[in-house]
Design a protein around this motif. Structure first.
Motif, PDB file in Angstrom:
ATOM      1  N   ARG A  57       0.881  -1.205  -0.148  1.00 41.33           N
ATOM      2  CA  ARG A  57      -0.082  -0.049  -0.166  1.00 41.33           C
ATOM      3  C   ARG A  57       0.731   1.357  -0.096  1.00 41.33           C
ATOM      4  NH1 ARG A  57      -4.865   1.201  -1.536  1.00 41.33           N
ATOM      5  NH2 ARG A  57      -5.615  -1.102  -0.694  1.00 41.33           N
ATOM      6  N   GLY A 110      -0.318   4.472  -0.459  1.00 39.53           N
ATOM      7  CA  GLY A 110      -1.053   5.460   0.068  1.00 39.53           C
ATOM      8  C   GLY A 110      -2.512   5.140   0.173  1.00 39.53           C
ATOM      9  N   PRO A 111      -3.595   5.849   0.361  1.00 42.98           N
ATOM     10  CA  PRO A 111      -4.977   5.706   0.913  1.00 42.98           C
ATOM     11  C   PRO A 111      -5.561   5.064  -0.363  1.00 42.98           C
ATOM     12  CG  PRO A 111      -4.519   8.113   0.845  1.00 42.98           C
ATOM     13  CD  PRO A 111      -3.233   7.614   1.009  1.00 42.98           C
ATOM     14  N   GLY A 112      -5.075   5.596  -1.453  1.00 40.23           N
ATOM     15  CA  GLY A 112      -5.836   5.143  -2.819  1.00 40.23           C
ATOM     16  C   GLY A 112      -5.015   4.463  -3.836  1.00 40.23           C
ATOM     17  N   SER A 113      -3.594   3.970  -3.384  1.00 40.74           N
ATOM     18  CA  SER A 113      -2.680   3.508  -4.157  1.00 40.74           C
ATOM     19  C   SER A 113      -2.085   2.245  -3.593  1.00 40.74           C
ATOM     20  CB  SER A 113      -1.207   4.452  -4.137  1.00 40.74           C
ATOM     21  OG  SER A 113      -1.759   5.752  -4.630  1.00 40.74           O
ATOM     22  N   LEU A 114      -1.906   1.214  -4.720  1.00 44.97           N
ATOM     23  CA  LEU A 114      -1.455  -0.178  -4.480  1.00 44.97           C
ATOM     24  C   LEU A 114      -0.361  -0.795  -5.407  1.00 44.97           C
ATOM     25  CD1 LEU A 114      -1.977  -2.638  -2.444  1.00 44.97           C
ATOM     26  CD2 LEU A 114      -3.747  -3.635  -4.200  1.00 44.97           C
ATOM     27  N   TRP A 146      -3.033   3.998  -8.789  1.00 39.62           N
ATOM     28  CA  TRP A 146      -3.244   5.092  -7.850  1.00 39.62           C
ATOM     29  C   TRP A 146      -4.338   5.939  -8.405  1.00 39.62           C
ATOM     30  CZ3 TRP A 146       1.164   4.971 -11.430  1.00 39.62           C
ATOM     31  CH2 TRP A 146       1.157   5.988 -11.969  1.00 39.62           C
ATOM     32  N   GLY A 162      -8.233   8.146  -6.252  1.00 35.50           N
ATOM     33  CA  GLY A 162      -8.765   8.729  -5.147  1.00 35.50           C
ATOM     34  C   GLY A 162      -7.864   9.732  -4.907  1.00 35.50           C
ATOM     35  N   ALA A 163      -7.713   9.708  -3.268  1.00 39.41           N
ATOM     36  CA  ALA A 163      -6.864  10.842  -2.744  1.00 39.41           C
ATOM     37  C   ALA A 163      -5.573  10.922  -3.366  1.00 39.41           C
ATOM     38  CB  ALA A 163      -6.967  10.793  -1.340  1.00 39.41           C
ATOM     39  N   ASP A 164      -4.929   9.842  -4.010  1.00 35.04           N
ATOM     40  CA  ASP A 164      -3.678  10.001  -4.696  1.00 35.04           C
ATOM     41  C   ASP A 164      -3.720  10.301  -6.084  1.00 35.04           C
ATOM     42  OD1 ASP A 164      -2.644   9.076  -2.185  1.00 35.04           O
ATOM     43  OD2 ASP A 164      -2.850   6.943  -2.514  1.00 35.04           O
ATOM     44  N   ARG A 199      -1.071  12.834  -7.502  1.00 34.09           N
ATOM     45  CA  ARG A 199       0.235  12.788  -6.899  1.00 34.09           C
ATOM     46  C   ARG A 199       1.652  12.848  -7.972  1.00 34.09           C
ATOM     47  NH1 ARG A 199       0.785   8.433  -1.522  1.00 34.09           N
ATOM     48  NH2 ARG A 199       2.951   9.024  -1.913  1.00 34.09           N
TER      49      ARG A 199
END
Length: 216
Positions: free
Chosen positions: A17, A19-23, A181, A183-185, A188
């Motif tokens: 993970r 970030g909150p929106g990244s994998l 990535w 969402g919130a990401d 980036r």
């Protein structure tokens, strides 16, 4: 820590993970690789790689092509998506089914089950080529994620914040790795450090990156 240290610290986790929106999905593309590379060759035969020029007049070190309904292009007029290849004035090759399957499956694994990419930017890196920190912001809908597939030589992915001067994380990527990535990401900053020399059994001295987006 040196760039080489990033690749020597084995084993790497299969999922990470970022970030909150990244994998990061390590090796996720490997089951697709035979069909993926065959389809890639067909796309490049129809729309060969070329080094595009930035609006500032600088040639990019990375060679590019596209497939799908829209293709990302850059020239003295700016960055944008186009339904045709400026080099040929023909539509970009259709996105191969295996490309679409891989992109949507990876997006679903990261929580984006409704991802419907209409553009795939294909980048070819040779030793020394790089991608500076940038945001993917030429798309119309930022609720849709980015899916990035790494093939060939290993590379170091820079993943920063929402501002250019935010601290970046250095993430080693190898053949078959996929980063998603959104969402919130989604906005980036990210980039690729200069590619190190080497040889890959399937792609020789190159790294190929497939970046899937919902552009239109």
């Amino acid at each position: 820590m040196t760039t080489q240290d990033l690749f020597d610290n084995d084993p790497l986790p299969p999922r990470q993970r970022l970030g909150p929106g990244s994998l990061l999905l390590r090796g996720f593309a490997l089951p697709y690789q035979t069909r993926l590379l065959a389809a890639l060759n067909a796309v490049i035969d129809a729309a060969p790689f070329r080094h595009m020029v930035t609006p500032g007049g600088y040639g990019m070190s990375v060679a590019m092509s596209n497939c799908g309904e829209l293709g990302w292009v850059t020239d003295l007029r700016g960055y944008r998506y186009s339904p045709v290849n400026p080099a040929s004035e023909h539509p970009w090759p259709a996105m191969p089914e295996v490309f679409f399957q891989l992109a949507t499956s990876a997006a679903a694994e990261a929580g984006y089950a409704d991802f419907m990419p209409d553009a795939c930017l294909i980048n070819r890196y040779e030793p020394g080529s790089k991608m500076g920190l940038h945001q993917d912001k030429d798309e119309l809908d930022f609720t849709q994620p980015i899916v990035s597939v790494s093939l060939g030589l290993p590379a170091v992915f820079l993943f920063g914040g929402l501002r250019r001067n935010d601290k970046t994380e250095r993430i080693p990527l190898t053949h078959g790795d996929v980063v998603v990535w959104g969402g919130a990401d989604r906005l980036r900053y990210h980039g690729i450090l200069p590619l190190k020399s080497g040889r890959h059994p399937l792609l020789d001295t190159a790294r190929i990156n497939l970046t899937f987006r919902k552009a239109g």
